[in-house]
Scaffold this active site. Structure first.
Site, PDB file in Angstrom:
ATOM      1  N   HIS A 114      -3.922  -7.816  -3.900  1.00 33.81           N
ATOM      2  CA  HIS A 114      -3.971  -6.739  -2.908  1.00 33.81           C
ATOM      3  C   HIS A 114      -4.480  -7.241  -1.571  1.00 33.81           C
ATOM      4  CE1 HIS A 114      -4.319  -2.818  -1.101  1.00 33.81           C
ATOM      5  NE2 HIS A 114      -5.555  -3.121  -0.726  1.00 33.81           N
ATOM      6  N   ASN A 161      -8.388  -2.187  -3.262  1.00 37.04           N
ATOM      7  CA  ASN A 161      -9.773  -1.820  -2.973  1.00 37.04           C
ATOM      8  C   ASN A 161     -10.038  -0.327  -3.093  1.00 37.04           C
ATOM      9  OD1 ASN A 161      -8.128  -1.759  -0.513  1.00 37.04           O
ATOM     10  ND2 ASN A 161     -10.011  -1.156   0.542  1.00 37.04           N
ATOM     11  N   HIS A 162      -8.991   0.506  -3.017  1.00 34.06           N
ATOM     12  CA  HIS A 162      -9.181   1.953  -3.179  1.00 34.06           C
ATOM     13  C   HIS A 162      -9.122   2.385  -4.638  1.00 34.06           C
ATOM     14  CE1 HIS A 162      -9.312   3.700   0.959  1.00 34.06           C
ATOM     15  NE2 HIS A 162      -8.942   2.451   1.234  1.00 34.06           N
ATOM     16  N   ASP A 222       0.828  -1.217   0.000  1.00 33.50           N
ATOM     17  CA  ASP A 222       0.000   0.000   0.000  1.00 33.50           C
ATOM     18  C   ASP A 222       0.856   1.257   0.000  1.00 33.50           C
ATOM     19  OD1 ASP A 222      -1.573  -2.229   1.073  1.00 33.50           O
ATOM     20  OD2 ASP A 222      -3.115  -0.738   1.499  1.00 33.50           O
ATOM     21  N   HIS A 258      -2.873  -4.410   1.851  1.00 31.27           N
ATOM     22  CA  HIS A 258      -4.219  -4.164   2.383  1.00 31.27           C
ATOM     23  C   HIS A 258      -4.299  -3.854   3.873  1.00 31.27           C
ATOM     24  CE1 HIS A 258      -8.491  -4.078   2.017  1.00 31.27           C
ATOM     25  NE2 HIS A 258      -8.754  -5.274   2.525  1.00 31.27           N
ATOM     26  N   ASP A 313      -3.699   0.179  -3.879  1.00 29.63           N
ATOM     27  CA  ASP A 313      -3.978   1.258  -2.929  1.00 29.63           C
ATOM     28  C   ASP A 313      -2.961   2.385  -3.085  1.00 29.63           C
ATOM     29  OD1 ASP A 313      -6.221  -0.009  -2.016  1.00 29.63           O
ATOM     30  OD2 ASP A 313      -5.652  -0.009   0.094  1.00 29.63           O
ATOM     31  N   HIS A 315      -1.007   4.632  -0.535  1.00 28.49           N
ATOM     32  CA  HIS A 315      -1.968   5.549   0.089  1.00 28.49           C
ATOM     33  C   HIS A 315      -1.511   7.006   0.095  1.00 28.49           C
ATOM     34  CE1 HIS A 315      -5.292   3.096   1.286  1.00 28.49           C
ATOM     35  NE2 HIS A 315      -4.539   2.225   1.929  1.00 28.49           N
TER      36      HIS A 315
END
Length: 467
Positions: free
Chosen positions: A310, A251-252, A186, A414, A219, A188
């Site tokens: 992910h 998922n993002h 990730d 994740h 992500d 982010h």
């Protein structure tokens, strides 16, 4: 006042399951082995840490909580019509990575001659622009102070998205990647960490002559301050070297999540795009990037033996010998969903197959390894506190999946981890989180390197509370 939690006991030697001599499939070449030494990067420079010490520290810490990413906000979490209702920072020392040790005999023949054209002019310009305008000392971008520069950046990013789509559309949803690869978790919106890792790992800061590949597990956006710039850098690297830089969908990477301003506010990708470019252009940028996200691969295998996604593995309730989860993912009609939170068109594949595809995509991006395997069904799957439809998977589920597909390990992301890395499920599941100090938690960031001989090296960049 912070609720006191009982400190976990130190890990026993058997809990590490002889990581330096993991048994592999007798016919598998090479044999995959997890190194017991972690390369740790902190304010004091680079040092080698023992894996057992890191695992003990992770198990006993209480100042770093797991990511609390919601499925959606409460209103959106409820099933809708058509929605399936299924049960950072210091530099590395010169000898931390030695390109010669992993280069091939023909590596340096790839060096681009002076004046020769780049693979992608817009990507090359984007890569240089981000490097020039990012100020590491203040963690800011100077272009944001200029409307003219911001407008030019937005226009180039939209062009870059169109170019990136042309590459991703040619890739299968299940990638087959070679060894000699770095795996990133990730991000982010943490541009400081992303650019730090890439600047240290790219040979001469040029991906086109770097002798190894990269796989990012998803992500890229939300939560951090620089979602737009992180996406721009990743897409630039993809267009500069489409055969060595690979991206999976997390998922993002879904407009239902990265456009959920009610839940994420100014930490939301859509909000940040509007802030930088204005409402109109910001929405165009957001939509263009989500068009890229729609066509991203969902999973990959590394060296034919390491499964990467992910979140985790798709649920499956049947005998191992009938397991067709990866066959389903590789079917040519598997849809590339714009969003997992939009009504499904059942007429495309038929209700049964469309729902199976939706569930598989959802689980690949959303599932987690269980913390407690006691409340699982007979196939090793259980409920997840994240929200509606989300599952956890146990050691039994991992064993069955790997066995059915002749795999040995799985890499996933994740979840925030205190040291950026975590080994679980009898050392068969490795979680990678590559954004340090996430949400102010003081966590570390990790990446993993898999050598051409199958040696797995864990690299950790220490968080603020660890340095």
């Amino acid at each position: 006042m912070k609720k006191a939690t009982q400190k976990a006991p130190p890990l026993a030697a058997e809990d590490i399951t002889n990581l330096d001599s993991l048994e592999s499939n007798a016919q598998a070449q090479p044999t995959f082995r997890i190194s017991t030494t972690i390369k740790s990067i902190g304010e004091g420079g680079v040092r080698d840490c023992n894996l057992a010490d890191i695992l003990n520290r992770s198990a006993g810490r209480t100042d770093c909580r797991e990511a609390d990413t919601p499925l959606m906000n409460q209103a959106k979490a409820k099933p809708k019509s058509g929605f399936p209702n299924f049960r950072e920072s210091s530099s590395l020392s010169a000898n931390a990575f030695n390109p010669d040790s992993i280069a091939t005999p023909h590596t340096y023949a790839k060096v681009t001659a002076p004046g020769s054209p780049r693979n992608s002019p817009v990507a090359s310009d984007m890569f240089a622009f981000l490097k020039q305008t990012f100020k590491r000392d203040t963690l800011t971008f100077t272009y944001r102070q200029s409307k003219q520069q911001a407008a030019a950046f937005g226009a180039d990013l939209i062009k870059l998205c169109a170019e990136a789509i042309s590459h991703f559309e040619k890739e299968p949803l299940y990638l087959t990647l070679p060894l000699n690869i770095f795996v990133i978790g990730d991000i982010h919106g943490n541009y400081a960490d992303l650019s730090y890792f890439m600047s240290e790992l790219l040979l001469f800061n040029d991906i086109e002559i770097t002798p190894y590949s990269f796989l990012s597990l998803g992500d890229y956006v939300d939560r951090g301050d620089h979602s737009v710039e992180c996406v721009a850098l990743c897409l630039a690297l993809k267009c500069l070297s489409p055969t060595t830089f690979f991206m999976l969908r997390g998922n993002h990477e879904d407009p239902g999540i990265n456009g959920d301003t009610d839940t994420y506010g100014m930490d939301c990708f859509q909000s940040q795009a509007k802030l930088i470019f204005g409402d109109s252009v910001g929405m165009t940028v957001w939509e263009s990037v989500n068009a890229v996200f729609k066509v991203l691969p969902l999973a990959a295998s590394v060296g034919g033996k390491i499964f990467c996604s992910h979140g985790g593995i798709p649920r499956y309730y049947g005998p191992v010998e009938d397991d067709d989860r990866l066959a389903l993912l590789q079917s040519p009609d598997f849809p590339r969903f714009r969003s997992l939170f939009e009504p499904l068109d059942m007429s495309v594949l038929g209700k049964e197959k469309m729902e199976r595809c939706w569930v598989a995509a959802f689980d690949l991006m959303w599932s987690d390894p269980s913390e407690d395997d006691t409340e699982m069904n007979e196939y090793g799957f259980g409920r997840n506190d994240r929200g509606n439809c989300i599952i956890t998977f146990s050691e039994v589920a991992v064993d069955n999946f790997l066995k059915a597909n002749k795999l040995e390990l799985m890499f996933r992301a994740h979840q925030e981890k205190s040291d950026g890395l975590k080994i679980s499920k009898s050392a068969q599941c490795l979680t990678i989180f590559s954004s340090s100090n996430y949400q102010g938690h003081g966590n570390g960031a990790g990446v993993i390197y898999v050598s051409a001989k199958g040696n797995i090296k864990l690299i950790m960049k220490e968080g603020s509370s660890q340095s």
